[in-house]
Design a protein around this motif. Sequence first.
Motif, PDB file in Angstrom:
ATOM      1  N   THR A 245       1.020  -1.337   0.340  1.00  0.00           N
ATOM      2  CA  THR A 245      -0.282   0.413   0.354  1.00  0.00           C
ATOM      3  C   THR A 245       0.642   1.536  -0.307  1.00  0.00           C
ATOM      4  N   PRO A 290      -4.619   3.467  -1.095  1.00  0.00           N
ATOM      5  CA  PRO A 290      -4.968   2.974  -0.120  1.00  0.00           C
ATOM      6  C   PRO A 290      -6.951   3.591   0.007  1.00  0.00           C
ATOM      7  N   ARG A 762      -6.729  -4.883  -0.015  1.00  0.00           N
ATOM      8  CA  ARG A 762      -5.656  -3.755  -0.047  1.00  0.00           C
ATOM      9  C   ARG A 762      -4.541  -4.397   1.057  1.00  0.00           C
ATOM     10  N   VAL A 766       3.538  -1.752   3.861  1.00  0.00           N
ATOM     11  CA  VAL A 766       3.314  -0.337   2.898  1.00  0.00           C
ATOM     12  C   VAL A 766       4.500  -0.211   2.591  1.00  0.00           C
TER      13      VAL A 766
END
Length: 774
Positions: A245, A290, A762, A766
């Motif tokens: 993400t 996101p 999702r 990250v």
Amino acid sequence: MAQGKYSRVDGKKSSCSTATIVVVVGVCLVAVWMFMSSSAAPGQTPDLPAATETKQKVTANPSSQFEDNSGDLPDDAVKDEGNQETTQNGGDSNSEESNTNEVETNTNTGDESSSNDEKSNSEDGNANSDSNEGEKSNSSDTDSNESESSNSENTDSNSDSNETGKTDSEDEKVKPDEKVEKEEEKQTEESSGENKTEDFSAATQSEILKETNTQNGAFSTQAAESASEKESQSPSSSKNYKWKTCNVTAGPDYIPCLDNLEAIRHLHGRSHYEHRERHCPDESPTCLVPLPEGYKTSIKWPRSREQIWYSNVPHTKLAAVKGHQNWVKVTGEYLTFPGGGTQFKNGALHYIDFIQNSLPDIAWGKRTRVILDVGCGVASFGGYLFERDVVAMSFAPKDEHEAQVQFALERGIPAISAVMGTIRLPFPSKVFDVVHCARCRVPWHIEGGKLLLELNRMLRPGGYFVWSATPVYQNKPEDVEIWEAMSKLTKAMCWELVKVNNDKLNEVGAAIYRKPTTNECYESRQQNEPPLCESKDDPDAIWNVQLQACIHKVPVDSSVRGSEWPKTWPQRLESPPYWLKSSEVGVYGKSAPEDFTADYENWKRVVSKSYLNGLGIDWSSVRNVMDMRAIYGGFAAALRDLKVWVMNVVPVDSPDTLPIIYERGLFGIYHNWCESFSTYPRTYDLLHADHLFSDVKKRCKLQSLMAEVDRILRPEGKLIVRDTVETIAEVESMAKSMQWKVRMTYNKDNEGMLCVEKTLWRPTEVETVAYAIE
């Protein structure tokens, strides 16, 4: 006859050898039973389901069956790919695929007849055992034809085996995010036999597939077959792509080429809105944007024009600043749009009619079909023009008024994030019937009129510029000064001021100018200011081309585009433009006018026979559509009767057919798909890509393009890809790795088609995008 290659939605296939043995044993058992029966005459099968006889007849005489039902996909082109998983879990569906493979490889008449007999038995659940056992397993081991026709969204009779690609057994076995809705599982089994007569013929398959690439006749290639099989057999094929993400300052509103904060920090100045122009990173990101917290399925059109979910676009600044002008208001969990704007506080429809009454020659929806709305706000003007059969390309800079373009797109109104700065806008010359500016606060008169001359480049000769701004109707010193400067500039540009009128209800006014249709005024000017552009200056060259403060001459040759006004709408939609010459070759190899017509006829057939009914798409939920590689706009034209609008994208490295799209009353934009598109995330309901991905991957990463597709597509939105078998396999694998639902896939003659649906998934990991962090 060689048959098309089938594919299942999970990319797996069963063993041909095992399935063949099972098929043969099943056929023998049935034959022995028939011979032993004393109550049945030779050739009769009294205990078999009635559908068997129907299918045997269809198989025996395919040409007459499909004679009047030409469509997009051939009858043998679509099948699920979940067979191997079903088999591994105890299912008896091997016979389906082994049967298909035999049909593909056997060319002798006897072999074809044998495999047809096997297929008819297999299709009724009797190929793997005797008839009683086949009937018991029928609910879970239904053949692909029966199960595909059971999709609840396939209301057209073309949908049984061609498109949906979902078996009942697969519905029970696959992962939850790949299941079809229960309504799709419970369609009547009788439809599998009844719908056969509407299937698509292999002899009349999609013309566009034939023309786009060199074909191999009825035969696939060993390379394609092997590559596809290896891909489908790989249990970790969908795990090769690792998604993360995006961690960026813009969060859920991230637009890579407009949020390149590092590049913006290094700009030498911002006086010309350079910071609002495109500054794309060297490599497009591969992370996924996101979702806003509490994101919901977008409200359907036309309700969305007046009301959207606040959680989808959680911005209130514009409501606070412009609420008194009826732009947007916060109402509980909704954002509401009363239909007003700075210049039309009492509603857009009244303002639209005010313009028409001021100058009847505007003729909304007849003479005027395609307009450019500059500084559009929340685009209510464009949103209500649909009621007048007009499409408006609206644009405004990102964040100038917080989320204005995002509001427009969430409402279902065409818009892009763009600014009139230092480079040309991504549109051809001489294509807009009207350019509109309602208090857009653009300094048209400065720097030699450079920005107004850019509008002049895009405005069709004889087209109108509608300027509704304070200098038209107010007498403040600043307004008077601007009006005088604009009067001088427009006169020098040979624009005729045809009307100035005041709207008493809204207490505003509008000045309407007309662009000349000849060069007489230019040639008779005492001063060459603004100057005429040099002859080598191509007005249709736009990609990263600097603005020039000059005037392009008007074409006067009757065979040149721009010398005549298009036919009135809707006649212009279906007619080849007058400037397409028969002596010139079109994109697909025919003469240009014939090419145009063939393309339109093809897409009408594809859309009506396949897309509208065969993909399981609820078109009432589709509003914002993008054709990622439009040619003549045939796909968009074929959708004319639906309540959708289509952004026709012509890649910068493709044939420049965008002027043709505008000429027929549609709109579009140029774009380089190695970069991100100038739109907010989650803005399109459906993306259509005809042989785009295989072309793009020659120049940039396919994974970056898929990340961009994920960015601009709404959750539950659909992606339709038509491409080579190899590319289809790559796209399908990436889609699965993003947990998308594969609704349909097929391949034939090294050509394939895929329909997938984005989900809410999702990644948990990250990735920080350094250049997009403040």
